[in-house]
Write an enzyme that holds these catalytic residues in place. Structure first.
Site, PDB file in Angstrom:
ATOM      1  N   ARG A 108     -12.173   1.121 -21.301  1.00  0.00           N
ATOM      2  CA  ARG A 108     -12.885  -0.449 -20.589  1.00  0.00           C
ATOM      3  C   ARG A 108     -14.552  -0.198 -20.469  1.00  0.00           C
ATOM      4  O   ARG A 108     -14.668   0.181 -19.495  1.00  0.00           O
ATOM      5  CB  ARG A 108     -11.994  -0.518 -19.550  1.00  0.00           C
ATOM      6  N   GLU A 134      -4.488 -10.774 -25.867  1.00  0.00           N
ATOM      7  CA  GLU A 134      -3.919 -11.021 -24.529  1.00  0.00           C
ATOM      8  C   GLU A 134      -3.392 -12.311 -24.365  1.00  0.00           C
ATOM      9  O   GLU A 134      -3.522 -13.023 -23.675  1.00  0.00           O
ATOM     10  CB  GLU A 134      -5.438 -10.589 -24.232  1.00  0.00           C
ATOM     11  N   CYS A 168      -1.874  -1.792 -24.057  1.00  0.00           N
ATOM     12  CA  CYS A 168      -2.387  -0.776 -23.622  1.00  0.00           C
ATOM     13  C   CYS A 168      -2.565  -2.375 -21.685  1.00  0.00           C
ATOM     14  O   CYS A 168      -3.401  -1.067 -21.448  1.00  0.00           O
ATOM     15  CB  CYS A 168      -4.110  -1.135 -23.548  1.00  0.00           C
ATOM     16  N   ARG A 195     -12.691  -0.428 -26.040  1.00  0.00           N
ATOM     17  CA  ARG A 195     -12.958  -2.174 -26.917  1.00  0.00           C
ATOM     18  C   ARG A 195     -14.253  -2.449 -25.958  1.00  0.00           C
ATOM     19  O   ARG A 195     -14.552  -1.626 -25.098  1.00  0.00           O
ATOM     20  CB  ARG A 195     -12.173  -2.290 -24.904  1.00  0.00           C
ATOM     21  N   ARG A 244      -3.517 -13.727 -12.621  1.00  0.00           N
ATOM     22  CA  ARG A 244      -3.530 -11.902 -11.808  1.00  0.00           C
ATOM     23  C   ARG A 244      -4.975 -11.360 -10.688  1.00  0.00           C
ATOM     24  O   ARG A 244      -4.031 -10.347 -10.259  1.00  0.00           O
ATOM     25  CB  ARG A 244      -3.924 -11.418 -13.425  1.00  0.00           C
ATOM     26  N   HIS A 287       0.706  -1.154  -0.611  1.00  0.00           N
ATOM     27  CA  HIS A 287      -0.017  -0.056   0.835  1.00  0.00           C
ATOM     28  C   HIS A 287       1.195   1.193   0.045  1.00  0.00           C
ATOM     29  O   HIS A 287       0.506   2.023  -0.373  1.00  0.00           O
ATOM     30  CB  HIS A 287      -1.103  -0.137   1.331  1.00  0.00           C
ATOM     31  N   ASN A 338      -1.671  -7.497 -19.125  1.00  0.00           N
ATOM     32  CA  ASN A 338      -1.608  -7.761 -17.628  1.00  0.00           C
ATOM     33  C   ASN A 338      -2.358  -9.396 -18.576  1.00  0.00           C
ATOM     34  O   ASN A 338      -1.964 -10.216 -17.401  1.00  0.00           O
ATOM     35  CB  ASN A 338      -2.988  -7.268 -17.224  1.00  0.00           C
ATOM     36  N   ASP A 339      -3.347  -9.718 -19.138  1.00  0.00           N
ATOM     37  CA  ASP A 339      -3.696 -11.385 -19.315  1.00  0.00           C
ATOM     38  C   ASP A 339      -2.509 -11.502 -20.872  1.00  0.00           C
ATOM     39  O   ASP A 339      -2.338 -12.785 -19.960  1.00  0.00           O
ATOM     40  CB  ASP A 339      -4.784 -10.843 -19.991  1.00  0.00           C
TER      41      ASP A 339
HETATM   42  C1  PEP Z   1      -4.761  -6.385 -20.192  1.00  0.00           C
HETATM   43  O1  PEP Z   1      -5.107  -7.391 -19.705  1.00  0.00           O
HETATM   44  O2  PEP Z   1      -3.610  -6.255 -20.520  1.00  0.00           O
HETATM   45  C2  PEP Z   1      -5.588  -5.299 -20.130  1.00  0.00           C
HETATM   46  C3  PEP Z   1      -5.831  -4.271 -21.138  1.00  0.00           C
HETATM   47  O3  PEP Z   1      -6.993  -5.494 -19.962  1.00  0.00           O
HETATM   48  P1  PEP Z   1      -7.702  -5.636 -18.726  1.00  0.00           P
HETATM   49  O4  PEP Z   1      -6.679  -5.046 -17.780  1.00  0.00           O
HETATM   50  O5  PEP Z   1      -9.171  -4.940 -18.615  1.00  0.00           O
HETATM   51  O6  PEP Z   1      -8.218  -6.924 -19.481  1.00  0.00           O
HETATM   52 MG    MG Z   2      -7.239  -8.166 -20.277  1.00  0.00          MG
END
Ligand code: PEP
Ligand code: MG
Length: 556
Positions: free
Chosen positions: A286, A411, A482, A322, A445, A184, A434-435
């Site tokens: 999003r 992704e 992104c 998206r 994640r 945090h 991220n994905d």
């Molecule tokens: C990702 O997966 O990197 C992404 C940008 O989409 P989200 O984080 O909304 O799954």
């Molecule tokens: Mg994603």
């Protein structure tokens, strides 16, 4: 001079005298209670309630993320499992003071063993225990120092309650010995733009009054610095201040190569703030965030109103929206079943949109209508695309319904591996790191215990990014990023070196990424990317990139 190392938050640098957070309260003795279990329970309940209300009150004063963090901490204080643990000790004849410290310590141990995100909540628990103990004893809870002049705050880990209300005129920088980049302290420091290095080995030996340089960009704390080092540090701080104050320029590398810097948004309300921070448009809107609590699919009219508001904020600029990415971490009641064993691998993203095509048609229609009514340059992309077939399906349907520029998110590793064939059937790709990291590393994640595997610096992830970057360059089609990775100033350079043509991030990260990109040519970025790609793991990829980047600085 010695250099202590840790995880830097952002790119800042600061210098000044150390002031340490006061030591924890002395540990109570395990002597039997003379008041009896019921009286001790009443004392415990009263103190816990006092502490929880005070945390909520601080949260209300701080607002924003800090409020969420402090409200979560107040919930920890009143957690029924913890109360049961305390009660068990009180029934055995302990005092409330000892029972609190002992029960919280047992809980802390569990969190630490879980590691990752949960492990990093241990500091929150320590802080609650100290506050309850202080209230039981009728003394002030240990807190921030007040040396009467600006200082570098040094602590084991800062309590969120203290970080939230830090006086930024007094606190030049923050150094902690515990905590990692997702603690945090780190989250709040990032949000408030505080210069911080967390998890610094050796921070415990820093003494009040000694001068240190805190260098977040290099994750370093320099003790006993020379005059030359102090001057170089203040020059860097000034340069960063000047860059932040300078008129906002479009993102570009040192050789002028344009890298569009865009914002990730979840609501049209964030648009004005993003523009203020220099976003050149939106790289990821999003849409599912608008409908997280909706029971029914939104109407074309409702959606059109929201999208029109968004597009109006970016006249003449690119806005990438998206299509609904429903499922796993973002389930929507009107699209997802909740009985899948592995929702991250189930009917999510484009898969469920395709099955429920009317919902996708309505969304694309609303977007096309909003586009027709405004001057933004609307691009629309599909989430979680894994195959060429899905790519063609989405792109054709989007065009049929009036969307001029349609693309796909990359992704899923399969899409990255055959990016050349995917890009042959659509107009752009945007990599969701991220994905992509989650699926490449097979690491959920949302799960703290596998957080160490969730690094987009991993060379396997970087190799997939390169595959998409190369396919984009060959086809002459844009490849954006992104995911969160784009917000890391050094990783941003690597991603451009791998072929990304635009970067989209939380608006707060734009200034640091803009400055970082401006320091390297495309040739540098490609060399730094090659160094990272050749590494064995995420940590050594970061080190290799840092070394390659420094080589350039020394030559300059
Ligand atoms: C990702 O997966 O990197 C992404 C940008 O989409 P989200 O984080 O909304 O799954
Ligand atoms: Mg994603």
């Amino acid at each position: 001079m010695t250099t202590l190392t840790g995880s830097g938050i952002g790119l800042g640098i600061a210098q000044g005298p150390v002031a340490r957070v006061s030591d924890p309260l002395p540990k109570p003795e395990n002597t039997p209670s003379t008041a009896g279990a019921e009286a001790e329970k009443a004392r415990f309940r009263t103190s816990v309630a006092v502490v929880a209300r005070e945390l909520e009150d601080r949260g209300a004063r701080a607002g924003g993320t800090a409020q969420d963090v402090l409200e979560a901490q107040a919930m920890i204080a009143e957690d029924p499992t913890l109360a049961e643990e305390v009660d068990a000790r009180l029934d055995d004849g302990a005092t409330a003071e000892w029972a609190v410290v002992d029960a919280f310590a047992a809980f802390r141990e569990m969190l630490t063993q879980a590691g990752g995100y949960l492990g990093e909540r241990a500091a929150d628990l320590d802080d609650v225990a100290q506050r309850v103990l202080a209230d039981l004893r009728g003394v002030a809870a240990p807190g921030l120092p007040q040396p009467g002049h600006p200082y570098v705050l040094v602590a084991r880990d800062l309590a969120p309650a203290d970080t939230a209300l830090l006086d930024l005129d007094q606190v030049l920088a923050v150094v902690t010995s515990d905590g990692g980049p997702t603690s945090h302290t780190a989250i709040l420091a990032r949000e408030k733009g505080i210069v911080a290095v967390v998890g610094v080995t050796g921070a415990r030996d820093l003494t009040d009054g000694e001068t240190v340089i805190v260098d977040a960009e290099n994750g370093a704390v320099v003790t006993d610095p020379t005059e030359a080092e102090l001057t170089a540090a203040s020059d860097r701080a000034e340069a960063r201040k000047a860059a932040a104050a300078a008129p906002l320029k479009p993102g570009a590398l040192a050789d002028g190569t344009a890298v569009m810097l865009l914002a990730n948004l979840g609501s049209p309300d964030g648009a004005a703030g993003a523009v203020e921070l220099g976003a050149e448009g939106v790289g990821l809107f999003r849409t599912e965030f608008l409908f997280l609590s909706a029971d029914e699919a939104p109407t074309v009219e409702d959606q059109q109103a929201a999208y029109t508001k968004l597009l109006q904020a970016f006249p003449g600029q690119k806005v990438v929206v998206r299509a609904l990415d429903a499922g796993a971490d973002k389930p929507l009641k009107f699209l997802n079943d909740d009985d899948e064993d592995n929702p991250a691998l189930g009917m999510r993203g484009i898969r469920i949109l395709r099955e429920r095509e009317q919902i996708l048609r309505d969304q694309l229609t609303a977007l096309a209508n909003a586009d027709a009514a405004t001057d933004a340059d609307l691009w629309v992309m599909a989430p979680m695309v894994a195959t060429v077939d899905e790519t063609r399906y989405f792109t054709d349907l989007a065009h049929e319904l009036g969307i001029r520029t349609a693309g796909v998110m990359v992704e899923v590793p399969s899409a990255a591996l055959i990016a050349d064939r995917i890009l042959a059937h659509t107009e752009f790709a945007s990599i969701g790191t991220n994905d992509l990291t989650q699926y490449t590393m097979a690491a959920d994640r949302l799960l703290g215990s596998v957080a160490a595997l969730q690094s987009p610096w991993h060379p396997a992830v970087l190799q997939l990014v390169r595959s998409v970057g190369t396919a984009g360059a060959d086809a002459g089609k844009p490849v954006g990023i992104c995911g969160e990775a784009a917000a890391d100033p050094l990783l941003a350079v690597v991603l451009v070196g791998l072929g990304a043509t635009s970067l989209s991030m939380a608006p707060a990260a734009l200034a640091d990424v803009r400055l970082s990109l401006s320091q390297y040519t495309l040739e540098d970025a490609q060399r730094i990317a090659r160094a990272a790609l050749a590494a064995d793991d995420a940590a050594s990829a970061r080190t290799a990139a840092r070394d390659a980047a420094e080589k350039k600085e020394k030559e300059a």
